[in-house]
Scaffold this motif. Structure first.
Motif, PDB file in Angstrom:
ATOM      1  N   UNK A 157      43.265 135.885  40.164  1.00 38.16           N
ATOM      2  CA  UNK A 157      43.010 136.832  41.248  1.00 38.16           C
ATOM      3  C   UNK A 157      42.785 138.209  40.636  1.00 38.16           C
ATOM      4  N   UNK A 158      41.563 138.680  40.673  1.00 35.07           N
ATOM      5  CA  UNK A 158      41.196 139.953  40.060  1.00 35.07           C
ATOM      6  C   UNK A 158      41.878 141.140  40.734  1.00 35.07           C
ATOM      7  N   UNK A 159      42.371 140.963  41.937  1.00 28.21           N
ATOM      8  CA  UNK A 159      43.003 142.063  42.672  1.00 28.21           C
ATOM      9  C   UNK A 159      44.465 142.237  42.309  1.00 28.21           C
ATOM     10  N   UNK A 160      45.015 141.312  41.592  1.00 25.06           N
ATOM     11  CA  UNK A 160      46.433 141.373  41.229  1.00 25.06           C
ATOM     12  C   UNK A 160      46.668 142.507  40.232  1.00 25.06           C
ATOM     13  N   UNK A 161      47.667 143.354  40.478  1.00 19.73           N
ATOM     14  CA  UNK A 161      47.958 144.390  39.484  1.00 19.73           C
ATOM     15  C   UNK A 161      48.606 143.826  38.218  1.00 19.73           C
ATOM     16  N   UNK A 162      49.365 142.716  38.355  1.00 19.45           N
ATOM     17  CA  UNK A 162      50.025 142.096  37.209  1.00 19.45           C
ATOM     18  C   UNK A 162      50.073 140.588  37.423  1.00 19.45           C
ATOM     19  N   UNK A 163      49.524 139.850  36.478  1.00 16.42           N
ATOM     20  CA  UNK A 163      49.565 138.388  36.516  1.00 16.42           C
ATOM     21  C   UNK A 163      50.356 137.905  35.306  1.00 16.42           C
ATOM     22  N   UNK A 164      51.354 137.060  35.570  1.00 14.89           N
ATOM     23  CA  UNK A 164      52.171 136.479  34.511  1.00 14.89           C
ATOM     24  C   UNK A 164      51.810 135.003  34.422  1.00 14.89           C
ATOM     25  N   UNK A 165      51.288 134.595  33.276  1.00 17.76           N
ATOM     26  CA  UNK A 165      50.817 133.236  33.045  1.00 17.76           C
ATOM     27  C   UNK A 165      51.868 132.516  32.209  1.00 17.76           C
ATOM     28  N   UNK A 166      52.517 131.514  32.789  1.00 19.32           N
ATOM     29  CA  UNK A 166      53.628 130.837  32.117  1.00 19.32           C
ATOM     30  C   UNK A 166      53.265 129.373  31.895  1.00 19.32           C
ATOM     31  N   UNK A 167      53.372 128.929  30.647  1.00 17.15           N
ATOM     32  CA  UNK A 167      52.989 127.543  30.356  1.00 17.15           C
ATOM     33  C   UNK A 167      53.780 126.996  29.186  1.00 17.15           C
ATOM     34  N   UNK A 168      53.628 125.700  29.016  1.00 17.52           N
ATOM     35  CA  UNK A 168      54.180 125.016  27.859  1.00 17.52           C
ATOM     36  C   UNK A 168      53.137 124.028  27.365  1.00 17.52           C
ATOM     37  N   UNK A 169      53.181 123.753  26.079  1.00 16.92           N
ATOM     38  CA  UNK A 169      52.269 122.765  25.493  1.00 16.92           C
ATOM     39  C   UNK A 169      50.809 123.056  25.793  1.00 16.92           C
ATOM     40  N   UNK A 170      50.104 122.022  26.234  1.00 16.97           N
ATOM     41  CA  UNK A 170      48.675 122.176  26.508  1.00 16.97           C
ATOM     42  C   UNK A 170      48.401 122.959  27.791  1.00 16.97           C
ATOM     43  N   UNK A 171      49.453 123.345  28.505  1.00 16.36           N
ATOM     44  CA  UNK A 171      49.286 124.151  29.710  1.00 16.36           C
ATOM     45  C   UNK A 171      48.675 125.516  29.439  1.00 16.36           C
ATOM     46  N   UNK A 172      48.594 125.909  28.181  1.00 13.90           N
ATOM     47  CA  UNK A 172      47.971 127.189  27.837  1.00 13.90           C
ATOM     48  C   UNK A 172      46.451 127.157  28.014  1.00 13.90           C
ATOM     49  N   UNK A 206      52.486 134.941  39.735  1.00 11.59           N
ATOM     50  CA  UNK A 206      52.876 133.995  38.697  1.00 11.59           C
ATOM     51  C   UNK A 206      51.967 132.773  38.725  1.00 11.59           C
ATOM     52  N   UNK A 207      51.473 132.415  37.553  1.00 14.50           N
ATOM     53  CA  UNK A 207      50.643 131.232  37.366  1.00 14.50           C
ATOM     54  C   UNK A 207      51.425 130.310  36.434  1.00 14.50           C
ATOM     55  N   UNK A 208      51.704 129.107  36.884  1.00  9.49           N
ATOM     56  CA  UNK A 208      52.497 128.153  36.118  1.00  9.49           C
ATOM     57  C   UNK A 208      51.638 126.956  35.764  1.00  9.49           C
ATOM     58  N   UNK A 209      51.722 126.501  34.520  1.00  6.83           N
ATOM     59  CA  UNK A 209      50.937 125.341  34.126  1.00  6.83           C
ATOM     60  C   UNK A 209      51.730 124.517  33.122  1.00  6.83           C
ATOM     61  N   UNK A 210      51.879 123.233  33.456  1.00  9.25           N
ATOM     62  CA  UNK A 210      52.599 122.331  32.571  1.00  9.25           C
ATOM     63  C   UNK A 210      52.920 121.047  33.300  1.00  9.25           C
ATOM     64  N   UNK A 211      53.833 120.269  32.718  1.00 19.15           N
ATOM     65  CA  UNK A 211      54.184 119.018  33.384  1.00 19.15           C
ATOM     66  C   UNK A 211      54.938 119.323  34.675  1.00 19.15           C
ATOM     67  N   UNK A 212      54.990 118.353  35.550  1.00 21.65           N
ATOM     68  CA  UNK A 212      55.505 118.587  36.902  1.00 21.65           C
ATOM     69  C   UNK A 212      56.955 119.060  36.913  1.00 21.65           C
ATOM     70  N   UNK A 213      57.802 118.570  36.003  1.00 17.03           N
ATOM     71  CA  UNK A 213      59.200 119.019  36.019  1.00 17.03           C
ATOM     72  C   UNK A 213      59.304 120.490  35.628  1.00 17.03           C
ATOM     73  N   UNK A 214      58.530 120.923  34.651  1.00 22.09           N
ATOM     74  CA  UNK A 214      58.500 122.325  34.249  1.00 22.09           C
ATOM     75  C   UNK A 214      58.059 123.205  35.413  1.00 22.09           C
TER      76      UNK A 214
END
Length: 138
Positions: A16-31, A102-110
């Motif tokens: 979202x380009x309008x967001x003042x701050x985006x936190x991208x959180x991932x593990x493993x290939x979620x990057x 917040x953007x989260x990417x990873x396996x479902x339990x994470x």
């Protein structure tokens, strides 16, 4: 020499380009999807603050390590760790007051655990976006 017509992106899994701050959180290939979001933000010179919180089992397994320095040169705050998961303390230090999207990417339990933790800390559901794999029941 053929032409190809493409449309998109569609859905909520876009930066979202309008967001003042985006936190991208991932593990493993979620990057992986966050890599394209970083490139997009850099290419478009977006004025938003980007923070990446990433964990992999070992430093050798961290994806795109050679790109972290370039991302940092463009103002992206990259925090990559080996072993363990990104914890709420780290998230709160990088996003004071949890005032971010917040953007989260990873396996479902994470993703499930982290989304629940953010909800418990009063982050509204519309500020939590995710991509997950594995158990799709949640």
């Amino acid at each position: 020499g053929q032409s190809v017509l493409m449309r998109g992106p569609y859905g909520r899994w876009t930066l979202d380009e309008r967001s003042p701050h985006a936190v991208l959180i991932s593990e493993g290939t979620g990057l992986t999807p966050f890599r394209s979001m970083c490139r997009y933000a850099i290419d478009r010179k977006l004025p938003l603050q980007l923070t990446i919180l990433y964990s992999a089992r070992t430093e050798e397994e961290q994806l795109y390590r050679l790109e972290y320095a370039q991302w940092r040169r463009h103002g992206i705050d990259v925090h990559a760790m080996a072993g363990g998961r990104v914890d709420i303390g780290t998230i709160e230090r990088k996003a004071p007051g949890l005032a971010a999207d917040f953007y989260l990417c990873g396996d479902s339990s994470f993703v499930k655990d982290l989304a629940a933790t953010l909800n418990e800390r009063s982050v509204p559901r519309e500020r939590i976006r995710y991509e997950k794999w594995g158990d799709y029941s949640f």
